[in-house]
Each structure stands twice: as C-alpha cells, then as structure tokens.
Enzyme design. Structure first.
Site, PDB file in Angstrom:
ATOM      1  N   HIS A 106     -12.520   0.681  -5.849  1.00 19.51           N
ATOM      2  CA  HIS A 106     -11.910   0.942  -4.541  1.00 19.51           C
ATOM      3  C   HIS A 106     -12.739   0.352  -3.408  1.00 19.51           C
ATOM      4  O   HIS A 106     -12.852   0.935  -2.324  1.00 19.51           O
ATOM      5  CB  HIS A 106     -11.726   2.449  -4.328  1.00 19.51           C
ATOM      6  N   THR A 135      -3.268   3.641  -8.671  1.00 17.12           N
ATOM      7  CA  THR A 135      -4.657   3.846  -8.274  1.00 17.12           C
ATOM      8  C   THR A 135      -5.168   5.150  -8.870  1.00 17.12           C
ATOM      9  O   THR A 135      -4.651   6.230  -8.572  1.00 17.12           O
ATOM     10  CB  THR A 135      -4.796   3.862  -6.745  1.00 17.12           C
ATOM     11  N   LYS A 183      -5.266   0.720 -11.892  1.00 17.74           N
ATOM     12  CA  LYS A 183      -6.278   0.221 -10.952  1.00 17.74           C
ATOM     13  C   LYS A 183      -7.399   1.255 -10.813  1.00 17.74           C
ATOM     14  O   LYS A 183      -7.141   2.415 -10.461  1.00 17.74           O
ATOM     15  CB  LYS A 183      -5.634  -0.048  -9.595  1.00 17.74           C
ATOM     16  N   TYR A 209      -0.083   6.036  -5.393  1.00 16.50           N
ATOM     17  CA  TYR A 209      -0.939   7.209  -5.461  1.00 16.50           C
ATOM     18  C   TYR A 209      -0.100   8.327  -6.069  1.00 16.50           C
ATOM     19  O   TYR A 209       0.994   8.614  -5.581  1.00 16.50           O
ATOM     20  CB  TYR A 209      -1.408   7.641  -4.068  1.00 16.50           C
ATOM     21  N   SER A 241       0.824  -1.205   0.000  1.00 16.39           N
ATOM     22  CA  SER A 241       0.000   0.000   0.000  1.00 16.39           C
ATOM     23  C   SER A 241       0.857   1.253   0.000  1.00 16.39           C
ATOM     24  O   SER A 241       1.872   1.329   0.693  1.00 16.39           O
ATOM     25  CB  SER A 241      -0.909   0.011   1.233  1.00 16.39           C
TER      26      SER A 241
END
Length: 424
Positions: free
Chosen positions: A319, A178, A295, A152, A128
């Site tokens: 998400h 993402t 994603k 991110y 993550s």
C-alpha cells in the site's frame, strides 16, 4: 495503441528550443516538491505520507538497489516493442495506475482527469474504491481503454455485490481486492494534521452513487462500530458545510438535508471489514465473472493460498508503505512470490516504483507489469490531465530507453540474466 520513447524525447527537446520546459518536472523528486508547494498541507500529507516513521516507504525504494542492470552491446534495438497482454487487453507498456483515493484534494476534476489521461495513452486505470467521482463517470470518458476496479471489502456484502456489478457494467477488465487496509495504519502525518478527508464527505463517491449504500444510509448503524462524537465548534460547523458541499447535488440542494451527514456516518461505520478470511473469497467468485486479483500479497505462503483459492492474479504491494511501518519492500519479496506462482497467474508489482529502471528490474524478475501511484497524483495536482499524461509518458519512455540500452527489444527479452544481484 503504440508508444515511442524517441517521440517523447524529441517533443521535450524541440519545445526547449522554443523556450518551453515540460509542464511538470521530469525528475520525480522535483515533481513531489512542486506538488508539496501547490496543494494544501493536509492534502499533501494524506497523499505523500506513510505509516509510522516512513520506514516502509524507504524500504520500497532501497529494495531496487539490491539488483543492478547489466547492459549488453551491439544488438539491433532500432525497433522496440514494450507491449504486454493482461486479461485480454493489449497494453502499450507494462504500466497501470494504482488506485489513489480522494483525488479531489489535489485537483477539482479528480478521477475524471485521470481517466482522460490514462485512456489517451492506453494505460489501464484502476478505479479507486475511495474515488472522488463515480466509476461510471470515469468510464464514460475512456472509450474502450482498459480499466479495473479496486474493491475494499465492506461490512455489507450487499454493497460489495453492488460494486462488483457496477464494475462489470463500467467495462472493467478485473477486480483488484485490496487486502491490507481492513483497518487504517498509524499514519503520523495525517494524525498530526488531525485530518481524515472522508469526514468531510470527500472520497466516498463510489458509495453515495450506489443504490445499496443509499438504502443502507436509512438503516441503523452498527452499534459496535467506532462512534465519532466531535465537540461542537466553529470548525465542526465548517466540516458539516463541507459534507453538504461534497454530497451529490451540491451545497444549496443539501443545505437542509441530513443525507450528507448520514452518508459520512454510514461510510465510517461499514467501509472496512477486518474479520474477512480466505474462505470468504468464494463470495466474490459467486458475484462476478471478472478476473479477481489480490492486492497486498507480500508472503509466498499467501501467494500459494491465493492460487489454492482460485484467484486470477496477484499484486505484490504494501500500500505504498501506508499501512505497516517497517514492512518489507515489495521488490524484495517479488522473486519468492514469482517462484511460488510459477507463471500460473500474472503477478504485478506495486509500491515504490519511480523510474523506468525500476520497471525494467521488476519485469526482469518476473512481474507482468507495475503499478504507479503518488507520482501521477503529483502530476494531477500541478497540471490536471495533462500533468498525469506527462508523468506516465515519461515513465513509459524511460522504461523503453532502459530496455533498448540494455540490449532488449521486447518484454520477453527482459529476463533475470539482465540483472546482477548486489553482494554487500
């Protein structure tokens, strides 16, 4: 690394004969309820909650009911192979762990425990971007087990480039970018708690361990970024103490330092970039040799754009229902996206997967693999690495048995013909 569902079943039943039940519930509904009772209310709201009234979470689940499996009989399924290959890695099952941030809220060992559990099974872990432990610390526990990095896209391209470089050095096989969280969705359960864990310095370990971020902490904040100006209260002082505790080095080392507060302020100033556009994907290609997977793809036109811009894979995801309330379920859109992609790049499915039959249906409609999120976080909350291992093992076993009982001995035999679309 091989996996055999029969061994998983036998272990559970054999332990039961000795009076021992599984350390975490096999039933995922009971698993969630057990986690709810154990972790703090704020932490559970953050993990379990979705956007708005939670319609998208419901849509993700009901989407799987639109197809039914048609089992076939009298086929030799005594030998089964659930393995798949993805970006050069051979996986024991078409399963990855989705990135879940701020795992320290549910277990003190957080991402480290997850890394140990996934590597024990050969299941890829997607690090993550909002982790509680740096990616390097996780990688050190994983040997040659596969891992990806979730990115991110920050307002600082220098920071993005640094994270990509670190992901390569940490042995990651791919970058999962993402796309759907350039701003936070309207998350009612978090808002009712008035709680965002990052303001306590939690979930920002990838940042505080990054040399570029450390440099950025000493630069002026973006004047156009939202400014947090909470009223000075006893609770605020406790929050500041949490920042100092969670910053690298611990509370006593940071007691007189302003670095923890600077880290939180800088993070909130730069963590997301809502202005990002398709044309800027070339920046990623210029700064990493790893495959780039997008994603958050839900529309077939976006899938086509991803191919046009040379992306290496897609994750059909909303998400976990945390961003747009009332969004379409991911499984609903999978067939349209698979049709557009036409087997040119791997397509994975994320959001709403809760069983082996869900995995089977996703594979049947063309997904290369699926990603699981909340369930393993609940297992982590209840029993650390062992809890995660059990949750993942149960899903892998459930999938293998559904595959066999449907008359399939390998992934390649799970085709659209194994399903029937429900006509209402």
């Amino acid at each position: 690394m091989s996996f055999y569902a029969g061994e998983r079943q036998q272990k559970i039943y054999s332990s039961g004969a000795s009076g021992k039940r599984p350390i975490v519930p096999v039933d995922l509904t009971q698993l969630e309820e057990a986690a709810r009772k154990k972790v703090p209310a704020k932490a559970f709201a953050y993990i379990a909650g979705g956007a708005g009234i939670g319609q998208t979470i419901q849509n993700n689940r009901t989407a799987f009911q639109s197809y039914e499996i048609i089992p076939r009989m009298l086929r030799d399924v005594s030998v089964r192979n659930t393995s798949v290959e993805l970006f050069g890695d051979k996986l024991p099952s078409p399963l990855l762990t989705s990135p879940v941030g701020v795992l320290e809220m549910v277990h003190p060992r957080a991402d480290i425990a997850l890394a140990e559990a996934t590597s024990s099974l050969g299941v890829p872990m997607i690090f993550s971007n909002q982790a509680s432990r740096p990616m390097e610390d996780c990688a050190a526990k994983m040997g040659d087990s596969p891992r990806w990095f979730q990115l991110y896209w920050s307002k600082s391209n220098d920071l993005v480039a640094s994270l990509l470089k670190r992901a390569e050095a940490s042995g990651c096989s791919a970058i999962a970018v993402t796309l759907d969280t350039t701003i936070l969705g309207w998350r009612i359960r978090d808002l009712d708690q008035a709680y965002l864990p990052f303001l306590e310095g939690k979930g920002i370990a990838q940042y505080t361990s990054d040399p570029v971020f450390q440099r950025l902490m000493d630069e002026p904040d973006d004047p156009n970024a939202p400014q947090l100006k909470p009223k000075v209260t006893l609770h605020l002082l406790k929050t500041v103490m949490q920042m100092k505790k969670n910053y690298p080095g611990g509370f006593w080392k940071n007691l007189r330092s302003d670095r923890p507060l600077k880290a939180v302020r800088k993070f909130t100033s730069i963590y997301s970039r809502p202005s990002i556009k398709w044309e800027e994907l070339k920046f990623l290609r210029e700064h990493t040799k790893l495959p780039i997977v997008l994603k958050g793809i839900l529309h077939p036109d976006d899938a086509q754009k991803a191919l046009d811009y040379g992306m290496d894979g897609l994750i059909v995801s909303n998400h976990g229902g945390r961003q747009v309330d009332g969004a379409v379920g991911t499984f609903t859109m999978l067939p349209e996206i698979i049709k557009v992609v036409d087997d040119r790049v791997p397509v994975l499915l994320d959001s709403g997967v809760r069983s082996g039959s869900d995995m089977f249906k996703a594979i049947a409609l063309g997904a290369k693999a699926v990603c699981i999120g909340r369930p393993y976080a609940y297992g982590l909350a209840l029993a650390g690495a062992a809890g995660v291992t059990e949750v993942l093992s149960n899903l892998m076993a459930d999938f293998e048995l559904n595959m066999a009982l449907s008359g399939c001995t390998s992934i390649k035999e799970i085709t659209p013909d194994t399903l029937r679309k429900v006509r209402y």
